[in-house]
Design a protein around this motif. Structure first.
Motif, PDB file in Angstrom:
ATOM      1  N   GLU A 177      -1.090  19.062  15.834  1.00 15.65           N
ATOM      2  CA  GLU A 177      -0.453  18.372  14.709  1.00 15.65           C
ATOM      3  C   GLU A 177       0.499  19.317  13.975  1.00 15.65           C
ATOM      4  O   GLU A 177       1.603  18.925  13.583  1.00 15.65           O
ATOM      5  N   PHE A 178       0.067  20.540  13.766  1.00 11.90           N
ATOM      6  CA  PHE A 178       0.915  21.533  13.102  1.00 11.90           C
ATOM      7  C   PHE A 178       2.174  21.788  13.924  1.00 11.90           C
ATOM      8  O   PHE A 178       3.286  21.847  13.384  1.00 11.90           O
ATOM      9  N   ASP A 193      10.013  19.676  18.373  1.00 13.71           N
ATOM     10  CA  ASP A 193       9.838  18.810  19.534  1.00 13.71           C
ATOM     11  C   ASP A 193      10.521  19.467  20.729  1.00 13.71           C
ATOM     12  O   ASP A 193      11.297  18.856  21.449  1.00 13.71           O
ATOM     13  N   THR A 194      10.195  20.745  20.920  1.00 16.86           N
ATOM     14  CA  THR A 194      10.795  21.536  21.995  1.00 16.86           C
ATOM     15  C   THR A 194       9.690  22.199  22.798  1.00 16.86           C
ATOM     16  O   THR A 194       8.539  22.293  22.358  1.00 16.86           O
ATOM     17  N   ALA A 195      10.046  22.670  23.985  1.00 16.71           N
ATOM     18  CA  ALA A 195       9.071  23.335  24.850  1.00 16.71           C
ATOM     19  C   ALA A 195       8.682  24.698  24.256  1.00 16.71           C
ATOM     20  O   ALA A 195       9.508  25.346  23.598  1.00 16.71           O
ATOM     21  N   PRO A 196       7.424  25.087  24.463  1.00 14.62           N
ATOM     22  CA  PRO A 196       6.334  24.374  25.127  1.00 14.62           C
ATOM     23  C   PRO A 196       5.654  23.404  24.162  1.00 14.62           C
ATOM     24  O   PRO A 196       5.156  23.826  23.112  1.00 14.62           O
ATOM     25  N   ARG A 197       5.628  22.132  24.487  1.00 17.55           N
ATOM     26  CA  ARG A 197       5.199  21.119  23.536  1.00 17.55           C
ATOM     27  C   ARG A 197       3.713  21.183  23.211  1.00 17.55           C
ATOM     28  O   ARG A 197       3.303  20.794  22.119  1.00 17.55           O
ATOM     29  N   ASN A 198       2.907  21.654  24.121  1.00 22.16           N
ATOM     30  CA  ASN A 198       1.461  21.671  23.902  1.00 22.16           C
ATOM     31  C   ASN A 198       0.890  23.089  23.894  1.00 22.16           C
ATOM     32  O   ASN A 198      -0.286  23.284  24.187  1.00 22.16           O
ATOM     33  N   GLU A 199       1.737  24.054  23.555  1.00 23.33           N
ATOM     34  CA  GLU A 199       1.293  25.433  23.479  1.00 23.33           C
ATOM     35  C   GLU A 199       1.974  26.118  22.299  1.00 23.33           C
ATOM     36  O   GLU A 199       2.923  25.595  21.723  1.00 23.33           O
ATOM     37  N   ILE A 200       1.472  27.301  21.973  1.00 22.00           N
ATOM     38  CA  ILE A 200       2.057  28.095  20.890  1.00 22.00           C
ATOM     39  C   ILE A 200       3.411  28.628  21.333  1.00 22.00           C
ATOM     40  O   ILE A 200       3.584  29.047  22.482  1.00 22.00           O
ATOM     41  N   ALA A 201       4.376  28.644  20.382  1.00 19.94           N
ATOM     42  CA  ALA A 201       5.733  29.068  20.726  1.00 19.94           C
ATOM     43  C   ALA A 201       6.170  30.341  20.022  1.00 19.94           C
ATOM     44  O   ALA A 201       6.918  31.131  20.592  1.00 19.94           O
ATOM     45  N   ASP A 202       5.738  30.560  18.771  1.00 18.18           N
ATOM     46  CA  ASP A 202       6.316  31.661  17.999  1.00 18.18           C
ATOM     47  C   ASP A 202       5.277  32.238  17.036  1.00 18.18           C
ATOM     48  O   ASP A 202       4.125  31.793  16.985  1.00 18.18           O
ATOM     49  N   PHE A 203       5.708  33.217  16.256  1.00 19.45           N
ATOM     50  CA  PHE A 203       4.780  33.913  15.367  1.00 19.45           C
ATOM     51  C   PHE A 203       4.197  32.978  14.316  1.00 19.45           C
ATOM     52  O   PHE A 203       3.013  33.077  13.972  1.00 19.45           O
ATOM     53  N   GLU A 204       5.007  32.066  13.787  1.00 23.69           N
ATOM     54  CA  GLU A 204       4.516  31.137  12.766  1.00 23.69           C
ATOM     55  C   GLU A 204       3.338  30.320  13.292  1.00 23.69           C
ATOM     56  O   GLU A 204       2.349  30.099  12.576  1.00 23.69           O
ATOM     57  N   GLU A 205       3.437  29.892  14.522  1.00 21.99           N
ATOM     58  CA  GLU A 205       2.347  29.103  15.095  1.00 21.99           C
ATOM     59  C   GLU A 205       1.139  29.973  15.417  1.00 21.99           C
ATOM     60  O   GLU A 205      -0.015  29.533  15.274  1.00 21.99           O
TER      61      GLU A 205
END
Length: 523
Positions: A165-166, A172-184
């Motif tokens: 949800e976060f 809405d960019t890849a990877p859609r169901n994984e962590i992408a960056d430091f904020e996440e």
């Protein structure tokens, strides 16, 4: 006014000092008040997040225990939590710890009935509740001196619905169901460590940590073809930089002693002011591209015991035909640690060193085929098999396995290897050497019943029958010593304790506490 986002976490501790880690909502001065003294440190900023680690030094004259401490942000008290026992600082006994707790593989999902059905009870949370109970509150015989978290503290490649949800609220960019960056990653750690019981436990028991693959991604650095494929994935560079940077902040920083941190050039840079996100990213990118530029492994003298926590992921040499679990620099470092004087060695390896013997043979065989032993077609098929079935343990880096086996035999001392990763727990012992493999996994991420039976059939049945034969067909020499699984496997969520000198106990959750699965005296 600044608030406490995460922590306080009691991280490094020895017989004289302790370190408290926090994340705050804004820049401030963090003060830890204990036994009539105040210890202070300003926060530093990375990618808009604010952190501090406060060193409590010269504590030896206060005795082993500080019964409570308070955390203030700019003189505003923010800890302890209401309704919880006070957080305390427990220094390690100078003669060495009496008990270590350890485990790995913990997903961070809610504790309602639906998630308990799919993920089981969180044994770390249950253990925290047991220590808070009137029966267990300050009983010296039950408290661990140190908690070792042996990998997969977070699952960056399999986020919870709450984490998704976060993510989806941001992009809405890849990877859609994984962590992408430091904020996440920052939110991933917040969700993992903000449960009140977990938070209390981490505030009052010292912790030492090491990563495994899911802290970054499943199969991380399993082989050179895997790295080449991920290098072609557009979002991977940002992910690995964020993952290693977040690991340095949230886990590795607290593994270091006050003296080691005082000499750390990255921490000095971050303390100079401004946002240090660029410096952290540059460090993390270099650590991935040039593993020798940084060491994630570390060692501690714990009185009677030498603790060696080994990086079995980032320091790999993936050269086909000469794969090594540890590259030459890391291997030389490990040799030095094993040679250091101590009554016994405790080695933290996120992945098991001694697998069931049959599985060991299968992984030896697969590595040989991946290196071209049976030709190009078998090489390609074997590489796919390696990645699909996680054939990436010490046995899949045979040269390193044999080197370490011989080194441990020559050490001539008891060696206890603590591991996780495989999602079941067991005890194995070498036949002609005082080497024990103690596995405790998962804390909260059980295999389904189907996969449990599949593991029993393949790893303790089929592999036992065919593993050695496959290894011989591929021309692989026998390992330096034999071993056998003497206890287990157990597939439920678990946490283990090692009571020195020689008792290991596995626990599962039971109501608001834990109950013993089994207890073994090592011989």
């Amino acid at each position: 006014m600044p608030a406490l986002v995460l922590g306080p976490m009691l991280r490094y501790a020895d017989s004289r000092s302790a370190s408290i880690w926090v994340e705050t909502s804004a820049p401030c001065t963090v003060a830890v008040e204990a036994a009539g003294r105040a210890y202070r440190s300003p926060t530093f900023t990375v990618h808009g997040h604010h952190y501090a680690i406060v060193d409590l030094v010269d504590l030896v004259e206060l005795g082993q225990d500080i019964d409570s401490y308070t955390v203030r942000l700019d003189d505003e008290a923010v800890w302890p939590l209401e309704g919880r026992p006070p957080s305390r600082v427990r220094l390690l006994p100078a003669e060495g710890p009496r008990r270590l707790a350890f485990g790995s593989c913990r997903t961070s999902v809610p504790h309602d009935p639906a998630y308990v059905l799919t993920h089981g009870h969180d044994v770390l949370r249950a253990y925290a509740r047991a220590l808070q109970s009137p029966e267990g509150k300050w009983r010296e015989g039950e408290w661990p001196d140190l908690l070792l978290l042996l990998g997969d503290q977070v699952y960056a490649d399999s986020p919870s619905p709450q984490m998704l949800e976060f993510i989806r609220a941001r992009r809405d960019t890849a990877p859609r169901n994984e962590i992408a960056d430091f904020e996440e990653y920052a939110e991933l750690y917040r969700q993992a460590w903000s449960d009140p019981d977990i938070r209390w436990l981490l505030s009052t028991v010292p912790t030492a940590m090491i990563f495994d693959d899911h802290d970054l991604r499943d199969d991380w650095n399993t082989s050179q073809p895997w790295r080449e494929r991920m290098a072609r994935t557009p979002w991977w560079r940002r992910r690995v930089v964020a993952g290693l940077g977040a690991y340095w902040i949230y886990q590795h920083l607290g593994n270091m002693s006050p003296d080691e941190r005082a000499a750390d050039p990255l921490l000095r840079t971050l303390g100079e002011g401004g946002d240090g996100g660029g410096a952290l990213d540059a460090f993390a990118e270099k650590a991935d591209a040039e593993p020798g530029s940084n060491r994630w492994s570390y060692a501690r003298d714990l009185g009677h015991t030498r603790l060696v926590m080994v990086d079995t992921r980032c320091a790999r040499q993936l050269t086909p035909g000469d794969r090594r679990m540890l590259d030459p620099e890391e291997w030389a470092w490990l040799q030095e640690q094993v040679a250091a004087p101590a009554e016994r060695l405790v080695i933290g390896s996120s992945i098991p060193f001694l697998l069931p013997e049959g599985v060991h043979g299968v992984q030896n065989w697969n590595e040989a085929l991946c290196d071209g032993r049976w030709g190009p077609l078998a090489r390609r098929l074997s590489e796919a098999f390696r990645q699909a079935f996680d054939l990436e343990h010490w046995a899949a880096f045979r040269r390193s396995f044999e080197d370490l086996a011989r080194l441990l035999v020559r050490a001539g001392r008891p060696v206890l290897i603590l591991s996780g990763d495989v999602h079941y727990s067991y005890l194995a012992r070498a036949d002609r050497a005082p080497v024990h493999q103690i596995v405790c996994s998962p804390i909260r991420n059980p295999l389904s019943r189907v996969l449990r039976w599949a593991n029993v059939v393949t790893q303790f049945g089929l592999a036992t029958l065919v593993g050695a034969g496959l290894a011989r067909l591929a021309g692989i020499p026998r390992p330096p010593f034999r071993w056998r699984v003497t206890k287990g496997p157990w597939f439920q969520n678990a946490l283990a304790t090692l009571t020195f000198p020689d008792v290991v106990t596995w626990y599962e959750a039971a109501g608001d506490g834990v109950r013993r699965i089994d207890s073994v005296q090592l011989r």
